[in-house]
Scaffold this motif. Sequence first.
Motif, PDB file in Angstrom:
ATOM      1  N   LEU A 204       0.828  -1.216   0.000  1.00 13.15           N
ATOM      2  CA  LEU A 204       0.000   0.000   0.000  1.00 13.15           C
ATOM      3  C   LEU A 204       0.857   1.258   0.000  1.00 13.15           C
ATOM      4  CD1 LEU A 204      -3.045  -0.987   2.242  1.00 13.15           C
ATOM      5  CD2 LEU A 204      -2.624  -1.365  -0.182  1.00 13.15           C
ATOM      6  N   GLU A 208       0.900   4.136  -3.010  1.00 19.88           N
ATOM      7  CA  GLU A 208       0.636   5.548  -2.732  1.00 19.88           C
ATOM      8  C   GLU A 208       1.893   6.404  -2.851  1.00 19.88           C
ATOM      9  OE1 GLU A 208      -1.336   5.393   1.094  1.00 19.88           O
ATOM     10  OE2 GLU A 208      -3.228   4.762   0.189  1.00 19.88           O
ATOM     11  N   TYR A 325      -4.609  -6.812  -3.619  1.00 20.19           N
ATOM     12  CA  TYR A 325      -4.667  -5.439  -3.066  1.00 20.19           C
ATOM     13  C   TYR A 325      -4.993  -4.427  -4.156  1.00 20.19           C
ATOM     14  CZ  TYR A 325      -3.470  -6.851   1.599  1.00 20.19           C
ATOM     15  OH  TYR A 325      -3.538  -7.415   2.848  1.00 20.19           O
ATOM     16  N   LEU A 326      -4.479  -4.669  -5.384  1.00 19.79           N
ATOM     17  CA  LEU A 326      -4.794  -3.742  -6.487  1.00 19.79           C
ATOM     18  C   LEU A 326      -6.296  -3.754  -6.779  1.00 19.79           C
ATOM     19  CD1 LEU A 326      -1.801  -4.565  -8.883  1.00 19.79           C
ATOM     20  CD2 LEU A 326      -2.275  -2.347  -7.802  1.00 19.79           C
ATOM     21  N   ASN A 328      -8.821  -4.684  -4.617  1.00 18.28           N
ATOM     22  CA  ASN A 328      -9.740  -4.640  -3.465  1.00 18.28           C
ATOM     23  C   ASN A 328      -9.533  -3.428  -2.570  1.00 18.28           C
ATOM     24  OD1 ASN A 328     -11.470  -7.252  -3.458  1.00 18.28           O
ATOM     25  ND2 ASN A 328      -9.411  -7.876  -4.102  1.00 18.28           N
ATOM     26  N   GLU A 329      -9.482  -2.272  -3.236  1.00 21.12           N
ATOM     27  CA  GLU A 329      -9.317  -1.019  -2.492  1.00 21.12           C
ATOM     28  C   GLU A 329     -10.500  -0.798  -1.528  1.00 21.12           C
ATOM     29  OE1 GLU A 329      -8.088   2.232  -4.960  1.00 21.12           O
ATOM     30  OE2 GLU A 329      -8.459   3.712  -3.366  1.00 21.12           O
ATOM     31  N   TRP A 330     -11.703  -1.309  -1.898  1.00 24.89           N
ATOM     32  CA  TRP A 330     -12.881  -1.175  -1.020  1.00 24.89           C
ATOM     33  C   TRP A 330     -12.582  -1.733   0.369  1.00 24.89           C
ATOM     34  CZ3 TRP A 330     -15.046  -5.335   1.522  1.00 24.89           C
ATOM     35  CH2 TRP A 330     -14.646  -6.606   1.076  1.00 24.89           C
ATOM     36  N   TRP A 332      -9.267  -2.178   1.836  1.00 20.41           N
ATOM     37  CA  TRP A 332      -8.176  -1.571   2.601  1.00 20.41           C
ATOM     38  C   TRP A 332      -8.279  -0.058   2.771  1.00 20.41           C
ATOM     39  CZ3 TRP A 332      -5.345   1.847  -0.290  1.00 20.41           C
ATOM     40  CH2 TRP A 332      -5.185   1.602  -1.663  1.00 20.41           C
ATOM     41  N   ARG A 333      -8.945   0.658   1.866  1.00 22.13           N
ATOM     42  CA  ARG A 333      -8.994   2.128   1.960  1.00 22.13           C
ATOM     43  C   ARG A 333      -9.560   2.598   3.308  1.00 22.13           C
ATOM     44  NH1 ARG A 333      -6.005   5.704  -0.002  1.00 22.13           N
ATOM     45  NH2 ARG A 333      -6.243   4.987  -2.146  1.00 22.13           N
ATOM     46  N   ARG A 336      -6.897   2.195   6.049  1.00 25.19           N
ATOM     47  CA  ARG A 336      -5.805   3.181   5.958  1.00 25.19           C
ATOM     48  C   ARG A 336      -6.288   4.558   6.424  1.00 25.19           C
ATOM     49  NH1 ARG A 336      -0.320   2.088   4.437  1.00 25.19           N
ATOM     50  NH2 ARG A 336      -0.247   3.645   2.783  1.00 25.19           N
TER      51      ARG A 336
END
Length: 351
Positions: A204, A208, A325-326, A328-330, A332-333, A336
Amino acid sequence: MRILVTGGAGFIGSALVRHLVSGIGAEVLNVDALTYAGNLASLKSVESAPNYQFLHADICDRARMQEAFASFRPDTVMHLAAESHVDRSISGADDFIQTNIVGTFSLLDTARHYWDELDARRKSAFRFLHVSTDEVYGSLGDEGLFEETTPYDPSSPYSASKAASDHLVIAWHRTYGLPVVVSNCSNNYGPFHFPEKLIPLMILNALEGKSLPVYGNGANVRDWLYVEDHARALFTIASRGRPGEKYNVGGRNERRNIDVVHRICAILDGVHSDKGPHRRLINNVTDRPGHDARYAIDASKLESELGWKAQETFETGIEKTVHWYLENEWWWRPLRENVYSGERLGVFKGR
Ligand code: NAD
Ligand code: DAU
């Protein structure tokens, strides 16, 4: 099968619950306190399954545990609830002592009284699986592997609390006859991994464009196991492991931390070549206090006695993980933004 899982909203626990509910078809009660590391979003795929139930409760709460055992009537307990992050245990060990030691005691004693009252057939079939870590064995030099007979020599408040809980579990077997099994696994990685641990944090941060903090010189070695391989191993050990025995779990995938980070950077370079090379973000930072040099597992007892084998290599598993991870941002976002944004943990003045 009726399986009571503790810590099923965590990283490994959620992989296990998905495997038990969808793959095995067991009746599952997931008992979880939903700490910062517990996330019901990881269980979206099974939340409405008829063979899945959730109980929001703390394992230290003996009355709630007694009620849970009395109403669900498990054949098997798979105990994963714990505080799991070494750096947080260095910043403050209170929750580690409470959940990992006192919580395991609370669960063991509840299980013992419940088990004592079962009829002979259910009594002999009952199992209590305690899910532990290879970190209880301490640190290896350049050679050798952790075996089930390796003496305990924990370095961090986390690993010391897990070692204490392992001793309690074995004592409940020797003293009260409770049919326990203990598993000691190496570092897991894969989907739904909370982004405080090395692999998801690096993915992540790199995505970013943030710094990639490698502790010390990055030469520390960990032995990586894909989480779904671990979930299969846990079911195998709980259903066929011999009472009173320990089983090491690992996939023979030793890697230096710096090589893990280079691999993640290379995969991301392949996807976002315009943002590469991601290696330029690597930053060697102050080492972790008490940092164990090397972990490596000998899993031959589990492989030969119970026939389990890891299916993923590190190369296949890390590729899948970065892509997860690329995509499934829903998932981890919100973590974070609202739970943990990646700041350094586990350093203190004087080190
Ligand atoms: P995690 O931190 O992702 O999840 C822990 C879960 O336990 C969370 O859902 C949390 O809400 C729950 N929990 C914490 N305190 C609780 C309490 N008092 N009562 C009820 N629930 C509570 O952990 P993980 O990485 O999934 O690890 C699971 C288990 O496996 C732990 O026992 C850990 O020591 C062990 N383990 C982890 C690894 C690894 O690489 N992550 C390797 C070997 C062993
Ligand atoms: O070995 C099993 C253990 O693996 C489990 O019992 C623990 O619950 C689990 O958290 C894990 O412990 P580690 O301390 O090995 O994992 P972590 O991801 O925190 O660190 C892996 C390695 O990477 C370790 O050598 C420290 C290093 N590291 C970690 C972080 C978070 C870095 O270099 N930079 C970082 O930012």
